[in-house]
Design a protein around this motif. Structure first.
Motif, mmCIF file in Angstrom:
data_model
loop_
_atom_site.group_PDB
_atom_site.id
_atom_site.type_symbol
_atom_site.label_atom_id
_atom_site.label_comp_id
_atom_site.label_asym_id
_atom_site.label_seq_id
_atom_site.Cartn_x
_atom_site.Cartn_y
_atom_site.Cartn_z
ATOM 1 N N UNK A 354 155.113 -94.046 5.076
ATOM 2 C CA UNK A 354 154.120 -95.078 4.761
ATOM 3 C C UNK A 354 152.741 -94.536 5.114
ATOM 4 N N UNK A 355 151.819 -94.577 4.164
ATOM 5 C CA UNK A 355 150.468 -94.040 4.364
ATOM 6 C C UNK A 355 149.562 -95.154 4.877
ATOM 7 N N UNK A 356 149.120 -95.020 6.118
ATOM 8 C CA UNK A 356 148.289 -96.047 6.758
ATOM 9 C C UNK A 356 146.953 -95.429 7.174
ATOM 10 N N UNK A 357 146.136 -95.131 6.181
ATOM 11 C CA UNK A 357 144.817 -94.553 6.438
ATOM 12 C C UNK A 357 143.776 -95.395 5.720
ATOM 13 N N UNK A 358 142.513 -95.142 6.041
ATOM 14 C CA UNK A 358 141.429 -95.829 5.347
ATOM 15 C C UNK A 358 141.555 -95.604 3.841
ATOM 16 N N UNK A 359 141.236 -96.620 3.040
ATOM 17 C CA UNK A 359 141.248 -96.432 1.581
ATOM 18 C C UNK A 359 140.425 -95.230 1.121
ATOM 19 N N UNK A 360 139.460 -94.817 1.935
ATOM 20 C CA UNK A 360 138.643 -93.657 1.601
ATOM 21 C C UNK A 360 139.476 -92.386 1.470
ATOM 22 N N UNK A 361 140.588 -92.332 2.209
ATOM 23 C CA UNK A 361 141.345 -91.085 2.303
ATOM 24 C C UNK A 361 142.738 -91.160 1.673
ATOM 25 N N UNK A 362 143.111 -92.291 1.122
ATOM 26 C CA UNK A 362 144.476 -92.445 0.598
ATOM 27 C C UNK A 362 144.792 -91.410 -0.474
ATOM 28 N N UNK A 363 143.913 -91.232 -1.439
ATOM 29 C CA UNK A 363 144.193 -90.295 -2.532
ATOM 30 C C UNK A 363 144.389 -88.865 -2.020
ATOM 31 N N UNK A 364 143.563 -88.466 -1.043
ATOM 32 C CA UNK A 364 143.691 -87.113 -0.492
ATOM 33 C C UNK A 364 145.024 -86.947 0.238
ATOM 34 N N UNK A 365 145.440 -87.975 0.965
ATOM 35 C CA UNK A 365 146.710 -87.902 1.702
ATOM 36 C C UNK A 365 147.888 -87.888 0.722
ATOM 37 N N UNK A 366 147.806 -88.703 -0.326
ATOM 38 C CA UNK A 366 148.865 -88.709 -1.334
ATOM 39 C C UNK A 366 149.028 -87.313 -1.942
ATOM 40 N N UNK A 367 147.906 -86.675 -2.234
ATOM 41 C CA UNK A 367 147.950 -85.331 -2.822
ATOM 42 C C UNK A 367 148.635 -84.341 -1.886
ATOM 43 N N UNK A 368 148.341 -84.439 -0.592
ATOM 44 C CA UNK A 368 148.959 -83.527 0.375
ATOM 45 C C UNK A 368 150.448 -83.797 0.528
ATOM 46 N N UNK A 369 150.810 -85.075 0.638
ATOM 47 C CA UNK A 369 152.207 -85.417 0.895
ATOM 48 C C UNK A 369 153.078 -85.300 -0.351
ATOM 49 N N UNK A 370 152.461 -85.200 -1.515
ATOM 50 C CA UNK A 370 153.254 -85.038 -2.741
ATOM 51 C C UNK A 370 154.004 -83.706 -2.748
ATOM 52 N N UNK A 371 153.586 -82.787 -1.879
ATOM 53 C CA UNK A 371 154.276 -81.505 -1.745
ATOM 54 C C UNK A 371 155.595 -81.647 -0.990
ATOM 55 N N UNK A 372 155.740 -82.788 -0.297
ATOM 56 C CA UNK A 372 156.947 -83.008 0.506
ATOM 57 C C UNK A 372 157.985 -83.772 -0.325
ATOM 58 N N UNK A 373 159.225 -83.567 0.013
ATOM 59 C CA UNK A 373 160.322 -84.244 -0.693
ATOM 60 C C UNK A 373 160.611 -85.589 -0.020
ATOM 61 N N UNK A 374 159.669 -86.530 -0.151
ATOM 62 C CA UNK A 374 159.809 -87.849 0.482
ATOM 63 C C UNK A 374 159.302 -88.927 -0.482
ATOM 64 N N UNK A 375 159.743 -90.144 -0.207
ATOM 65 C CA UNK A 375 159.220 -91.305 -0.922
ATOM 66 C C UNK A 375 157.939 -91.755 -0.236
ATOM 67 N N UNK A 376 156.878 -91.905 -1.001
ATOM 68 C CA UNK A 376 155.597 -92.322 -0.437
ATOM 69 C C UNK A 376 155.362 -93.801 -0.720
#
Length: 382
Positions: A354-376
């Motif tokens: 679960x991504x719990x960051x400021x809306x300012x950074x959500x897209x950047x975190x999604x991009x990083x975690x998309x490399x992982x084999x997990x459900x976001x």
């Protein structure tokens, strides 16, 4: 302490806001505060957004406790480059204030002295002074470049006739019971032609600040402009740099009270309420879909990330870990849940993050975690 009047204008015309919460809360140094309450209000007369409960009754005594220590300096990520909070604050000070015309400095809430040490490494031949009532003063006393350390709350100290060319504070004004009194004290101790430089968490960019127990004022640029004029000051420069809000102020007693920022601040409250509610709904939805194979982690150790499982009444034992890329968090814990870096996703077999960051950074975190084999999981914000 009367929590039914505005701490700035003494009006009783207050409106209740999200959240109305009691239980375990988070302080700005990320320590937990048990049996605490959040009662956020907005004053319809001056527009101030404030927590009428929290640590308001304790005031400065909260920061004198042995358990309250300044947290580790945060790191910001700017175009893939790591920048410390101290470096960023100095950069903004240098951009917004002409330091060539100043020679004496007072920092209010100097903490461990990180900024003053950095300042002295860049600029020489200044008279450096610090005010710090909490445990950080022990580190301050060992900094040779500091002429004087005042170990008392600002409102118990009158330094006149001494005045300063530059008075600075970083993430302090939101902690004091009366931010107008804080600015008036600075105006009184400001030399002719001097500057007050303030950095404050920008509530319009930090929805999770609703839940910070010792941020008594939820500061916006509209509130800061209103408070400055009430204190006989004018804002010479103001910059919203994502999470931090920076302002340089000078004396200007001729100005009148400006427009009440109630309407602008109410819009910010409504926007942040919607964002927080979206986060909590998304987290609850993720949890309700869990099965025997699910293994959850939360990305982000901000106040919002820390408060999400508490506010949603999810058993903490069902969260395997927190994940954060700021090394000042790693190898610690949140409510007993360990904090690791991103490598823990694979090592622990995490299935859902679960991504719990400021809306300012959500897209950047999604991009990083998309490399992982997990459900976001994250809220779909408009």
């Amino acid at each position: 302490m009367n929590n039914k009047i505005c701490p700035v204008c003494s009006s009783t015309n207050l409106e209740d806001c999200f959240p109305d919460y009691s239980g375990t809360c988070i302080a700005s140094n990320f320590k937990t505060v048990e049996n605490a309450s959040l009662k956020i209000k907005i004053c319809t007369e001056c527009g101030l957004i404030f927590n009428s409960k929290g640590i308001r009754a304790e005031g400065s005594n909260f920061y004198l406790k042995e358990k309250f220590k300044p947290r580790a300096a945060l790191t910001f990520f700017n175009k893939s480059k790591k920048v410390s909070r101290t470096e960023l604050n100095f950069k903004k000070l240098n951009e917004l204030v002409d330091l060539n015309t100043k020679r004496s400095l007072l920092e209010l809430g100097a903490g461990k002295g990180d900024f003053l040490k950095y300042f002295c490494s860049k600029i020489n031949d200044w008279e450096i002074n610090a005010l710090e009532p909490n445990m950080g003063q022990r580190d301050l006393l060992s900094i040779n470049e500091i002429s004087k350390v005042y170990q008392t709350p600002y409102n118990e100290l009158d330094l006149l006739p001494k005045k300063f060319d530059l008075i600075i504070s970083f993430s302090v004004i939101e902690h004091v019971n009366n931010p107008l009194d804080f600015l008036q004290w600075q105006a009184k101790h400001l030399a002719e032609g001097g500057t007050i430089f303030i950095e404050v968490p920008n509530f319009s960019m930090i929805p999770g600040d609703f839940f910070c127990i010792d941020h008594l004022t939820k500061m916006t640029k509209y509130s800061l402009e209103n408070l400055a004029i009430r204190a006989g000051l004018t804002i010479e420069n103001i910059v919203e740099d994502k999470v931090p809000l920076y302002a340089a102020l000078k004396k200007d007693p001729t100005k009148k009270i400006n427009t009440n920022p109630y309407a602008q601040n109410l819009k910010i409250i409504n926007k942040n309420t919607e964002i927080c509610s979206s986060f909590f709904d998304s987290f609850t939805d993720m949890y309700l879909k869990k099965n025997s194979e699910s293994k959850y982690a939360i990305f982000g150790c901000s106040t919002l990330g820390r408060m999400t499982p508490k506010y949603c009444n999810v058993p903490l034992s069902d969260i395997a870990c927190y994940i954060d890329e700021d090394s000042s968090h790693q190898e610690k814990d949140v409510f007993g849940i360990p904090i690791y870096n991103r490598s823990a996703i694979k090592k622990l077999g995490i299935t859902d993050v679960f991504i719990a960051v400021s809306p300012l950074y959500i897209d950047a975190v999604i991009a990083k975690l998309s490399e992982e084999n997990v459900n976001l999981h994250y809220p779909k914000l408009s």
